[in-house]
Design an enzyme around this catalytic site. Structure first.
Site, PDB file in Angstrom:
ATOM      1  N   LYS A  22      -4.084  10.479   2.369  1.00  0.00           N
ATOM      2  CA  LYS A  22      -3.129   9.370   2.280  1.00  0.00           C
ATOM      3  C   LYS A  22      -1.929   9.752   1.418  1.00  0.00           C
ATOM      4  O   LYS A  22      -0.783   9.526   1.805  1.00  0.00           O
ATOM      5  CB  LYS A  22      -3.810   8.136   1.680  1.00  0.00           C
ATOM      6  CG  LYS A  22      -2.862   7.031   1.278  1.00  0.00           C
ATOM      7  CD  LYS A  22      -3.568   5.838   0.692  1.00  0.00           C
ATOM      8  CE  LYS A  22      -3.807   5.909  -0.789  1.00  0.00           C
ATOM      9  NZ  LYS A  22      -2.607   5.683  -1.638  1.00  0.00           N
ATOM     10  N   ASN A  23      -2.208  10.339   0.262  1.00  0.00           N
ATOM     11  CA  ASN A  23      -1.112  10.613  -0.680  1.00  0.00           C
ATOM     12  C   ASN A  23      -0.243  11.792  -0.261  1.00  0.00           C
ATOM     13  O   ASN A  23       0.816  12.014  -0.839  1.00  0.00           O
ATOM     14  CB  ASN A  23      -1.659  10.835  -2.091  1.00  0.00           C
ATOM     15  CG  ASN A  23      -2.123   9.534  -2.720  1.00  0.00           C
ATOM     16  OD1 ASN A  23      -1.900   8.461  -2.167  1.00  0.00           O
ATOM     17  ND2 ASN A  23      -2.776   9.638  -3.865  1.00  0.00           N
ATOM     18  N   CYS A 123       1.653  -3.041 -11.464  1.00  0.00           N
ATOM     19  CA  CYS A 123       0.535  -3.175 -10.532  1.00  0.00           C
ATOM     20  C   CYS A 123      -0.727  -3.253 -11.354  1.00  0.00           C
ATOM     21  O   CYS A 123      -0.684  -3.132 -12.573  1.00  0.00           O
ATOM     22  CB  CYS A 123       0.501  -2.022  -9.551  1.00  0.00           C
ATOM     23  SG  CYS A 123       0.030  -0.490 -10.337  1.00  0.00           S
ATOM     24  N   ARG A 128       3.608   1.481 -14.661  1.00  0.00           N
ATOM     25  CA  ARG A 128       4.094   2.447 -13.677  1.00  0.00           C
ATOM     26  C   ARG A 128       5.597   2.364 -13.405  1.00  0.00           C
ATOM     27  O   ARG A 128       6.018   1.988 -12.299  1.00  0.00           O
ATOM     28  CB  ARG A 128       3.294   2.315 -12.373  1.00  0.00           C
ATOM     29  CG  ARG A 128       1.821   2.558 -12.593  1.00  0.00           C
ATOM     30  CD  ARG A 128       1.017   2.449 -11.345  1.00  0.00           C
ATOM     31  NE  ARG A 128       1.068   3.633 -10.510  1.00  0.00           N
ATOM     32  CZ  ARG A 128       0.352   3.804  -9.420  1.00  0.00           C
ATOM     33  NH1 ARG A 128      -0.469   2.869  -9.025  1.00  0.00           N
ATOM     34  NH2 ARG A 128       0.447   4.893  -8.708  1.00  0.00           N
ATOM     35  N   ASP A 312      -7.589   9.404  -9.742  1.00  0.00           N
ATOM     36  CA  ASP A 312      -8.037   8.645  -8.569  1.00  0.00           C
ATOM     37  C   ASP A 312      -9.537   8.785  -8.302  1.00  0.00           C
ATOM     38  O   ASP A 312     -10.060   8.168  -7.370  1.00  0.00           O
ATOM     39  CB  ASP A 312      -7.241   9.063  -7.317  1.00  0.00           C
ATOM     40  CG  ASP A 312      -5.815   8.535  -7.357  1.00  0.00           C
ATOM     41  OD1 ASP A 312      -5.500   7.720  -8.240  1.00  0.00           O
ATOM     42  OD2 ASP A 312      -5.015   8.947  -6.498  1.00  0.00           O
ATOM     43  N   ARG A 404      -6.749   0.157   2.142  1.00  0.00           N
ATOM     44  CA  ARG A 404      -5.501   0.894   1.873  1.00  0.00           C
ATOM     45  C   ARG A 404      -5.749   2.404   1.881  1.00  0.00           C
ATOM     46  O   ARG A 404      -4.822   3.168   2.159  1.00  0.00           O
ATOM     47  CB  ARG A 404      -4.948   0.489   0.503  1.00  0.00           C
ATOM     48  CG  ARG A 404      -4.457  -0.935   0.433  1.00  0.00           C
ATOM     49  CD  ARG A 404      -3.741  -1.177  -0.866  1.00  0.00           C
ATOM     50  NE  ARG A 404      -2.846  -0.071  -1.152  1.00  0.00           N
ATOM     51  CZ  ARG A 404      -2.434   0.272  -2.367  1.00  0.00           C
ATOM     52  NH1 ARG A 404      -2.850  -0.395  -3.417  1.00  0.00           N
ATOM     53  NH2 ARG A 404      -1.610   1.286  -2.544  1.00  0.00           N
TER      54      ARG A 404
END
Ligand code: UD1
Length: 427
Positions: A22-23, A123, A128, A312, A404
């Protein structure tokens, strides 16, 4: 809203295929803004965040088509063509859903000489800010004003190369400036750049599009700007966070899995920590196998920029340590407020005490199922891991967070013997 229900206690056995990262996929998709030719991405995952960015890019005028549905060989193949940028505004309602939307800023200013991008705001896992993205673009000659919650950037005569020293490692700022520098006049040097594999993947794609970049994989990137970039075909690397998550799923349930497409070279820090905890890895032709040897031992972990242990995977590691013998000190150095999973794990019987940026986890022989709430993407999956190991039933609410970043999670786990189901909600 959907929920996930798990009856814990079954050791996972079988194989799980990991998808495209994803990233890596998100910045790669925004790189399509840099050229009027077609960028084709192979192995693009099918995730809610990808759909959010698709909607944003379409607003900017990018034509996006699925060329081939997912197959074991290629994953999904998607073409993106920004023949003309029709709108340079990234509106709040899309950016607030996903911070990575700010990655359109560098490419838009570089290609169009202007952009108006909503500030992402805070968030769940911390403030951030995006100050490093902004300062870097200013050094490259962009005039930037913050107005009404938006970043207004203008560089009517184009961007120029600059020597940019990051005061701290930022994946997103490195990616934004790498893309901007590819279309700037002259040379840009990015010092203290992020070395995450996803940054390297973006750099390789940009090279395939005609960019000239030295130092890929190191903390100093040297970019010679080009007047224009062209189309390319690029394969997205596999998702190291998904890989690490399923490795931990095998470990927490006392099972054994083959992780198809998993790349151990991308998770060396994770392999080392899990190895010390009693998890055994073996490379296979199609990826690697992972199993728990005997008992699990508590080990201390500190999150760091790559090649350190990834933030993560911190929440998932914490879930694992909840059932280890002995104690584990888990220290989060990247984001403040990234312990939202702690009170939820505590509801399942975990013994965790937070001291500032560290959490002391004292292992307990077993967790017990409970209704819990997902708070962010990685926190949610840590609750899934805990639920897989817990006695009895766990119900996880707000699983849209999971969607997500994890493709067909419950399907993949169920195929390996987990008792897990999604309950569709009506709201
Ligand atoms: C990316 C990943 C995210 C991962 C994170 C760290 C994507 C889409 N997301 O997020 O999953 O957790 O890297 O590996 O790739 N910071 C500033 N100013 C800035 C930019 C960042 O202070 O301008 C701070 C952040 O608040 C944070 C730290 O730098 O404390 C690292 O953030 P960064 O590496 O930029 O994370 P993202 O790119 O947002």
């Amino acid at each position: 809203m959907d929920r996930i229900r798990i009856r814990g206690g079954s050791p996972l056995k079988g194989s799980i295929a990991v998808g495209g990262a994803k990233n890596a996929a998100l910045p790669l998709m925004t790189a399509s803004l840099l050229t009027d030719e077609t960028l084709t991405l192979v192995n693009l995952p099918d995730l809610a965040d990808i759909q959010t960015l698709t909607r944003l890019l379409e607003r900017h005028g990018v034509g996006i088509a699925v060329d081939a549905p997912a197959s074991a060989a290629t994953g999904r193949v998607v073409s993106l063509r920004a023949r003309e940028i029709t709108d340079v505004t990234a509106p709040y309602d899309l950016v607030r859903k996903m911070r990575a939307s700010v990655l359109v800023l560098g490419p838009l200013v570089a290609r169009c000489g202007q952009a108006r991008v909503s500030l992402p705001g805070g968030c769940a896992i911390g403030a951030r800010p995006v100050d490093l993205h902004i300062k870097g673009l200013e050094q490259m000659g962009a005039r930037i004003e913050l107005d009404g919650g938006y970043i207004n950037a203008a560089a009517p005569d184009g961007l120029r190369g600059a020597h940019i020293v990051f005061p701290m490692v930022s994946v997103g700022a490195t990616e934004n400036l790498l893309m901007a520098a590819s279309l700037a006049r002259g040379e840009t040097v990015l010092v203290n750049a992020a070395r995450e594999p996803e940054v390297g993947d973006l750099a390789r794609c940009l090279v395939a599009m005609g960019a000239e970049i030295d130092g890929i994989g190191t903390d100093t990137l040297r970019i010679q700007g080009k007047e224009r970039l062209h189309g390319a075909v690029h394969r997205v690397i596999s998702d190291r966070i998904e890989t690490g998550t399923y490795a931990m799923a095998a470990a927490i349930t006392g099972g054994s899995l083959e992780i198809l497409g998993g790349d151990l070279d991308q998770i060396q820090a994770v392999e080392k920590v899990l190895g010390a905890a009693g998890v055994v890895f073996e490379r296979t032709e199609r990826g690697f196998s992972v199993a728990r040897a005997n008992g699990l031992h508590g080990v201390d972990v500190m999150t760091e920029p790559f090649p350190g242990f990834p933030t993560d995977l911190q929440a998932q590691m914490m879930a694992l340590m909840c059932v280890a013998q002995g104690a584990a000190m888990i220290t989060e150095t990247i984001f403040e407020n990234r312990f939202m999973h702690v009170p939820e794990l505590a509801r399942m019987g975990a013994n965790i005490t937070i001291h500032g940026a560290s959490a002391l986890v004292r292992g307990t022989p077993r967790l017990t199922g409970a209704p819990v709430m997902a708070t962010d993407l990685r926190a949610s999956v840590s609750l899934v891991l805990a639920g897989l190991a817990a006695e009895g039933e766990t119900e996880i609410n707000r699983v849209y967070h999971l969607d997500r970043g994890y493709e067909r999670l419950e399907e993949k786990l169920a195929a390996c013997g987990a008792e897990i189901e999604r309950i569709k909600g009506s709201e």
